[in-house]
Design an enzyme around this catalytic site. Sequence first.
Site, PDB file in Angstrom:
ATOM      1  N   THR A  69       0.747  -1.170   0.046  1.00 21.10           N
ATOM      2  CA  THR A  69      -0.044  -0.206   0.043  1.00 21.10           C
ATOM      3  C   THR A  69       0.868   1.106   0.050  1.00 21.10           C
ATOM      4  O   THR A  69       0.746   2.101  -0.806  1.00 21.10           O
ATOM      5  CB  THR A  69      -0.950   0.091   1.157  1.00 21.10           C
ATOM      6  OG1 THR A  69      -1.731  -1.154   1.113  1.00 21.10           O
ATOM      7  CG2 THR A  69      -1.662   1.181   1.192  1.00 21.10           C
ATOM      8  N   ASN A 149      -5.705  -9.726  -8.035  1.00 22.18           N
ATOM      9  CA  ASN A 149      -5.791 -10.190  -6.916  1.00 22.18           C
ATOM     10  C   ASN A 149      -7.139 -11.210  -6.737  1.00 22.18           C
ATOM     11  O   ASN A 149      -7.419 -12.012  -5.986  1.00 22.18           O
ATOM     12  CB  ASN A 149      -5.423  -9.551  -5.607  1.00 22.18           C
ATOM     13  CG  ASN A 149      -6.281  -8.091  -5.595  1.00 22.18           C
ATOM     14  OD1 ASN A 149      -6.302  -7.495  -6.698  1.00 22.18           O
ATOM     15  ND2 ASN A 149      -7.068  -8.019  -4.747  1.00 22.18           N
ATOM     16  N   GLN A 177       0.714  -9.532  -6.730  1.00 18.02           N
ATOM     17  CA  GLN A 177       0.301 -11.106  -6.702  1.00 18.02           C
ATOM     18  C   GLN A 177       1.309 -11.773  -7.816  1.00 18.02           C
ATOM     19  O   GLN A 177       0.986 -12.888  -7.969  1.00 18.02           O
ATOM     20  CB  GLN A 177      -1.155 -11.201  -7.214  1.00 18.02           C
ATOM     21  CG  GLN A 177      -2.066 -10.368  -6.115  1.00 18.02           C
ATOM     22  CD  GLN A 177      -2.394 -11.424  -4.918  1.00 18.02           C
ATOM     23  OE1 GLN A 177      -1.984 -12.579  -4.960  1.00 18.02           O
ATOM     24  NE2 GLN A 177      -2.790 -10.758  -4.014  1.00 18.02           N
ATOM     25  N   THR A 235      13.984   4.732  10.140  1.00 14.32           N
ATOM     26  CA  THR A 235      15.035   3.640  10.211  1.00 14.32           C
ATOM     27  C   THR A 235      14.351   2.408   9.644  1.00 14.32           C
ATOM     28  O   THR A 235      13.186   2.258  10.038  1.00 14.32           O
ATOM     29  CB  THR A 235      15.170   3.378  11.692  1.00 14.32           C
ATOM     30  OG1 THR A 235      15.810   4.616  12.426  1.00 14.32           O
ATOM     31  CG2 THR A 235      15.994   2.200  12.240  1.00 14.32           C
ATOM     32  N   CYS A 322      -9.031  -6.824   1.773  1.00 12.81           N
ATOM     33  CA  CYS A 322      -9.052  -5.619   2.604  1.00 12.81           C
ATOM     34  C   CYS A 322     -10.467  -4.994   2.569  1.00 12.81           C
ATOM     35  O   CYS A 322     -10.801  -4.293   3.339  1.00 12.81           O
ATOM     36  CB  CYS A 322      -8.223  -4.503   1.695  1.00 12.81           C
ATOM     37  SG  CYS A 322      -6.669  -4.883   1.306  1.00 12.81           S
TER      38      CYS A 322
HETATM   39  N1  PLP Z   1      -2.076  -4.662  -4.260  1.00 18.22           N
HETATM   40  C1  PLP Z   1      -2.389  -5.899  -4.255  1.00 18.22           C
HETATM   41  C2  PLP Z   1      -2.958  -6.414  -5.997  1.00 18.22           C
HETATM   42  C3  PLP Z   1      -3.091  -6.784  -3.255  1.00 18.22           C
HETATM   43  O1  PLP Z   1      -3.372  -7.874  -3.553  1.00 18.22           O
HETATM   44  C4  PLP Z   1      -2.582  -6.242  -2.044  1.00 18.22           C
HETATM   45  C5  PLP Z   1      -3.179  -6.878  -0.885  1.00 18.22           C
HETATM   46  O2  PLP Z   1      -4.155  -7.716  -0.677  1.00 18.22           O
HETATM   47  C6  PLP Z   1      -2.049  -4.817  -1.819  1.00 18.22           C
HETATM   48  C7  PLP Z   1      -1.624  -4.200  -3.241  1.00 18.22           C
HETATM   49  C8  PLP Z   1      -1.728  -4.285  -0.505  1.00 18.22           C
HETATM   50  O3  PLP Z   1      -0.620  -4.999   0.122  1.00 18.22           O
HETATM   51  P1  PLP Z   1      -0.146  -4.640   1.590  1.00 18.22           P
HETATM   52  O4  PLP Z   1      -0.988  -5.441   2.326  1.00 18.22           O
HETATM   53  O5  PLP Z   1       1.155  -4.919   1.670  1.00 18.22           O
HETATM   54  O6  PLP Z   1      -0.466  -3.125   1.658  1.00 18.22           O
END
Ligand code: PLP
Length: 373
Positions: A69, A149, A177, A235, A322
């Site tokens: 993210t 995803n 992914q 850090t 999410c």
């Molecule tokens: N992008 C994709 C395609 C994802 O599947 C995900 C997590 O589900 C993310 C971004 C976000 O990853 P993170 O949990 O490391 O923020």
Amino acid sequence: MYFDYAATTPVLPEVIEVINATLSNNFGNASSSHYQGRKASSRLEKSRETIAAILEVDANEIVFTSCATESNNMALIGTALSNQHNGKHIITTSVEHHSVLHPVKYLEEKFGFEITYLPVDENGMFSLEMLKSAIRSDTILVSIMMVNNEIGNIYPIAEIGKILHKNNIIFHTDAVQAVGKMAVLPQELNVDLLSATAHKFGGPKGVGFLYIKSKTSIDSFLHGGDQELKRRAGTENLPYIAGMSTALAISNSSYLAEHRRYKKFKERILKKLAEANIDFYINGASLAVPYVLNLGFLNIKQDLLMMKLDLKQIAVSTGSACTAGAIEPSHVLAAMYGNSSKKLSENIRISFGKETSSDEVDALIAELIKIMK
Ligand code: PLP
């Protein structure tokens, strides 16, 4: 039984060992100039070199972040703000993860950027022609994911990159992914920026990286110390970064054999469900990864199906993790079928990983058939 590897993966035992050893024996701050700092810095750079070697890029092109993210936000907001004098138009797709869709919305609302969302067909695909005709003289940035995803579609990143580079447009791909699960070589993919996160390939949560091709103009997100060549202050989380590089080295060396297993799992599920006369369909295109299978079942609500499986200790997902907590329809399926389609409420995502066994797949098939009957 866990079938939600696209949401997150268990941490590999070798990775836990590396994290523990680094926590115990390498506590220094990588920015300190004394011996403990130098020891930490050397471990940090070793991890960076491991990751860079796998991606076949320069170690200085890897910036460590706290998650994908953050990588996506940094890539999009950082390049948009830094290059806005060249134009304020961004292209993305309607099936990106929210960590891409929300930053571009932010750029639109707060900074006046214009965003074009490429629509997708019923299989979740868009055409290169569509992309070409969306390009304008003020397009500065394009963000398109490598693997979706929710449905597992693979998008033609290398071809897209060629088109964009001819037009001098910065290209970002969310490769979350794909990294550790297939060949991901930024130079062959013709991308300028590429995001990844450790917890999708056997590493811990809370650590990721962003590949930034050298000379890409990008604003920093976090301001403070000079870490990460002044591109990301703070850090570094050395134990998790060391763990991430170990996880990537392990998963990258074994994905081909894993793919053969996943392909068989997928075929077996589809064959057995068809033999049992279950009414189902696949969401997504035929060009998809073998480790994600998104199925729609007629006449059963996904929350009920997921709950019934959960009662048997079988974990699957409906859409992206999410948004799974708050049950809202998948924006990916909505882009494919339209907002009012019934198909938005009858799907589950099954995803496989290293630890998935054929016995588990058989148990899942048996339970699915039992519930449907
Ligand atoms: N992008 C994709 C395609 C994802 O599947 C995900 C997590 O589900 C993310 C971004 C976000 O990853 P993170 O949990 O490391 O923020």
